[in-house]
Design an enzyme around this catalytic site. Sequence first.
Site, PDB file in Angstrom:
ATOM      1  N   LYS A  70     -80.963 -18.815 -16.314  1.00 31.31           N
ATOM      2  CA  LYS A  70     -81.678 -19.857 -15.568  1.00 31.31           C
ATOM      3  C   LYS A  70     -83.172 -19.517 -15.484  1.00 31.31           C
ATOM      4  O   LYS A  70     -84.027 -20.379 -15.655  1.00 31.31           O
ATOM      5  CB  LYS A  70     -81.067 -20.019 -14.167  1.00 31.31           C
ATOM      6  CG  LYS A  70     -79.720 -20.728 -14.220  1.00 31.31           C
ATOM      7  CD  LYS A  70     -78.924 -20.647 -12.941  1.00 31.31           C
ATOM      8  CE  LYS A  70     -77.526 -21.221 -13.189  1.00 31.31           C
ATOM      9  NZ  LYS A  70     -76.614 -21.100 -12.055  1.00 31.31           N
TER      10      LYS A  70
ATOM     11  N   GLN B 100     -76.842 -18.599  -6.342  1.00 32.28           N
ATOM     12  CA  GLN B 100     -75.832 -18.372  -7.366  1.00 32.28           C
ATOM     13  C   GLN B 100     -74.481 -18.117  -6.709  1.00 32.28           C
ATOM     14  O   GLN B 100     -74.339 -17.220  -5.883  1.00 32.28           O
ATOM     15  CB  GLN B 100     -76.251 -17.181  -8.256  1.00 32.28           C
ATOM     16  CG  GLN B 100     -75.332 -16.925  -9.431  1.00 32.28           C
ATOM     17  CD  GLN B 100     -75.272 -18.108 -10.402  1.00 32.28           C
ATOM     18  OE1 GLN B 100     -76.285 -18.708 -10.758  1.00 32.28           O
ATOM     19  NE2 GLN B 100     -74.065 -18.463 -10.814  1.00 32.28           N
TER      20      GLN B 100
ATOM     21  N   ASP C 140     -78.633 -28.061  -7.190  1.00 30.98           N
ATOM     22  CA  ASP C 140     -77.261 -27.911  -7.689  1.00 30.98           C
ATOM     23  C   ASP C 140     -76.420 -29.147  -7.371  1.00 30.98           C
ATOM     24  O   ASP C 140     -75.340 -29.329  -7.942  1.00 30.98           O
ATOM     25  CB  ASP C 140     -76.595 -26.684  -7.043  1.00 30.98           C
ATOM     26  CG  ASP C 140     -76.519 -25.506  -7.998  1.00 30.98           C
ATOM     27  OD1 ASP C 140     -76.553 -25.738  -9.215  1.00 30.98           O
ATOM     28  OD2 ASP C 140     -76.408 -24.361  -7.506  1.00 30.98           O
TER      29      ASP C 140
END
Length: 282
Positions: A52, A96, A119
Amino acid sequence: MPQIIDGKRISQEIKDELRDKVAALKEQGKEIALAVIQVGEDPASSVYVRNKKRACEYIGIKSLSYEVPESTTQEELLAIIDECNKNPECNGILVQLPVPKHIDEDTIIRAIDPKKDVDGFHPMSVGALTIGEPGFVSCTPAGIIQLLKRSGISIEGKECVVVGRSNIVGKPMALLLLRENGTVTICHSRTKDLREVTKRADILIAAIGKPKFFDASYVKEGAVVIDVGIHRNENNKLCGDVDYDDVAPHCSAITPVPGGVGPMTIAMLMNNCVESAEMFGE
Ligand code: NDP
């Protein structure tokens, strides 16, 4: 032979488009930043986080890195999120997952400002998707819509079957296909006669997390098959939920693993981050 849906090429195309957009925003004096928060050192998470950050660098997004130890408490993690929520330079926040067991995942997701929820996991984002309002959409299903559209596959009026009903893949996938005017069926572990349902699909989305589960007997001749699963077999080779060699000859289009859905997730995360800056950035 089926059309092989090339996620590597399409994700690169999206990243290049975003790179141009970010460069144009920079010229207007707008910098974009994504907070990437990792608790602990789970090796798989570290790979995702590294990828990422690499994508951010390629596109020109600054990554604000928070790598904190496994022992970090929920309160400490909430304090980091609060800091990022308040930081006007931060456009997106990514925690994460999974987080260590002593931290409640739902509490963490809900703590993120929905305007920075790149997200798309916050209940506000999920609710917006459900009622057709603008909001961030979970990256993997959003990426699948892009794969279909950019491969010239129309969704409207098609019989779409999604196998899997998780909050991050199956459910948002079904809602997105519905938004694109597909006729959508969702299957799960309690579905009776799964084969009979999947055999109706013009577009079949396999997202159950079982290596090579779907063989040709689950697939209608000429169907489009999207394989979300990622597994490593005994020889350390990647495979999906679909038995590719058995299914591919019967499809009109199929995603490979690797190189299908996988690369799209990060591309869509980057896209959400740029959208956040465009919509809410100062
Ligand atoms: P989950 O384990 O959260 O959900 C699996 C779903 O599949 C559940 O809804 C479950 O049903 C259903 N299911 C399990 N077994 C069967 C079965 N035999 N028949 C029908 N339905 C079944 O998984 P995720 O949604 O998080 O992920 C699915 C797969 O996608 C995994 O392989 C994961 O690694 C991969 N993935 C890939 C990503 C990418 O970027 N390419 C991103 C995210 C995930 P029930 O609800 O009844 O238990």
